[in-house]
Design a protein around this motif. Sequence first.
Motif, PDB file in Angstrom:
ATOM      1  N   LYS A 172       0.661  -1.147  -0.031  1.00  0.00           N
ATOM      2  CA  LYS A 172       0.080  -0.027   0.024  1.00  0.00           C
ATOM      3  C   LYS A 172       0.803   1.257  -0.071  1.00  0.00           C
ATOM      4  CE  LYS A 172      -0.813   0.219   4.998  1.00  0.00           C
ATOM      5  NZ  LYS A 172      -1.618   0.118   6.147  1.00  0.00           N
ATOM      6  N   ASN A 173       1.882   1.149   0.319  1.00  0.00           N
ATOM      7  CA  ASN A 173       3.042   2.493   0.796  1.00  0.00           C
ATOM      8  C   ASN A 173       4.055   2.456  -0.493  1.00  0.00           C
ATOM      9  OD1 ASN A 173       1.366   3.678   2.843  1.00  0.00           O
ATOM     10  ND2 ASN A 173       2.561   2.176   4.006  1.00  0.00           N
ATOM     11  N   ARG A 174       3.779   1.542  -1.324  1.00  0.00           N
ATOM     12  CA  ARG A 174       5.084   1.569  -2.605  1.00  0.00           C
ATOM     13  C   ARG A 174       4.070   1.764  -4.020  1.00  0.00           C
ATOM     14  NH1 ARG A 174       7.223  -4.131  -0.956  1.00  0.00           N
ATOM     15  NH2 ARG A 174       8.830  -3.577  -2.527  1.00  0.00           N
ATOM     16  N   LYS A 175       4.239   2.971  -4.367  1.00  0.00           N
ATOM     17  CA  LYS A 175       3.525   3.211  -5.276  1.00  0.00           C
ATOM     18  C   LYS A 175       3.955   2.814  -6.727  1.00  0.00           C
ATOM     19  CE  LYS A 175       0.947   6.254  -3.270  1.00  0.00           C
ATOM     20  NZ  LYS A 175      -0.465   5.935  -2.817  1.00  0.00           N
ATOM     21  N   GLU A 176       5.219   2.316  -6.584  1.00  0.00           N
ATOM     22  CA  GLU A 176       5.847   1.877  -7.887  1.00  0.00           C
ATOM     23  C   GLU A 176       5.235   0.434  -8.356  1.00  0.00           C
ATOM     24  OE1 GLU A 176       8.565   0.411  -4.755  1.00  0.00           O
ATOM     25  OE2 GLU A 176       7.485   1.944  -4.870  1.00  0.00           O
TER      26      GLU A 176
ATOM     27  N   VAL B 122      -0.432  -4.366  -9.000  1.00  0.00           N
ATOM     28  CA  VAL B 122      -0.988  -4.943  -7.869  1.00  0.00           C
ATOM     29  C   VAL B 122      -2.508  -4.646  -8.368  1.00  0.00           C
ATOM     30  CG1 VAL B 122      -1.971  -4.891  -5.444  1.00  0.00           C
ATOM     31  CG2 VAL B 122       0.402  -4.688  -5.985  1.00  0.00           C
ATOM     32  N   ASP B 123      -2.942  -3.415  -8.873  1.00  0.00           N
ATOM     33  CA  ASP B 123      -4.506  -3.312  -9.397  1.00  0.00           C
ATOM     34  C   ASP B 123      -4.592  -4.563 -10.413  1.00  0.00           C
ATOM     35  OD1 ASP B 123      -4.772  -1.257  -7.773  1.00  0.00           O
ATOM     36  OD2 ASP B 123      -4.670   0.171  -9.115  1.00  0.00           O
ATOM     37  N   LYS B 124      -3.614  -4.978 -11.352  1.00  0.00           N
ATOM     38  CA  LYS B 124      -4.053  -5.605 -12.428  1.00  0.00           C
ATOM     39  C   LYS B 124      -4.110  -7.291 -11.506  1.00  0.00           C
ATOM     40  CE  LYS B 124      -1.173  -3.825 -16.282  1.00  0.00           C
ATOM     41  NZ  LYS B 124      -0.061  -4.065 -17.145  1.00  0.00           N
ATOM     42  N   LEU B 125      -3.137  -7.410 -10.851  1.00  0.00           N
ATOM     43  CA  LEU B 125      -3.247  -8.649  -9.895  1.00  0.00           C
ATOM     44  C   LEU B 125      -4.522  -8.744  -9.369  1.00  0.00           C
ATOM     45  CD1 LEU B 125      -1.607 -11.264  -9.100  1.00  0.00           C
ATOM     46  CD2 LEU B 125      -0.876 -10.167  -7.116  1.00  0.00           C
TER      47      LEU B 125
END
Length: 320
Positions: A232-236, A241-244
Amino acid sequence: MKKVDISIIVPIYNAEKYLNDCIESLLNQTKKELEFILINDGSTDSSEKIIKKYKDERIKYYKNKNQGIGKTRNFGISKATGKYIMFLDSDDYLESNACKELYQKAEKEKLDLVICNFYRVENGHKDVVKIPEFKNTTLRETPNLLLKVNLAPWNKLYKKDLLKQNKIKFVEDLKYEDAPFVVEAMDKAKKIGYINKELNYYIIHKNSETTIRDERIFDIIDIVDKIRNYFKNRKEFTETVDKLTIKILTNYTIQQRLQQEKEVGMNFIDKAFQYIKTNIPDYKNNKYYENRGILRRTIEKNKFLTKIYCSLYRRKIDKN
């Protein structure tokens, strides 16, 4: 004490039909510096009798009350003495050169994690499942590995220090406990490698955890939430993660065509779509769908169409 290069952890619960093949595939490994941690998780069939007929000194047998696969695997990790750790399900088995190939790759290239291809076997039919090829990397360098690699623990070799030093454990109170474990191991690994060989046999049978659909299906939403919170705190990692998230949850909504109770399946579809919409409001425009066929992505994006598809599929099965 004899040298142990790899500890192979095998949780066992009522596996009498498949256990001989599993154990024999371990004993027949061309690499010999191994230990086999066989953990009887409260079996009520003849699994213990089968285990005890094997007299190989590399077998370390433990009998526990039924605790579930996550807790059982964590127990196995605590007992492992090898430099590396592997996991094998009690209804699966290995190619005879699996340990040798994985170990040599890890040692030669100083890898924390090695991933290989596998065979998927169902109803006697064997399919090759290939992980998309990649050169030695890290998850930070190649975030898309989260989408390319299967999030199961068993076609992989882990350096024990990777797990111990980072306190990486399986979730113990939910089904689908594999995914957060593999995700964290991939994230913490300083170097991940790949072998373009099929070394693991993944067996699908009627009553396996893979094929059973019941109310525990809702656990997959909690599992996805754990993965999202981890990053959650790793914007990269946001895009990946959205795709996953979409990949996992739409896959499980479509699988509700196999749900034992229709009402449970329809409720899960509602909850899964609500989770996706809440966390990824613009999900219908997500790039994950770009590689999906037109019909498939049309159904996957739409809750109503997903429910119709699952209902029609169930009706067809019921007629047959």
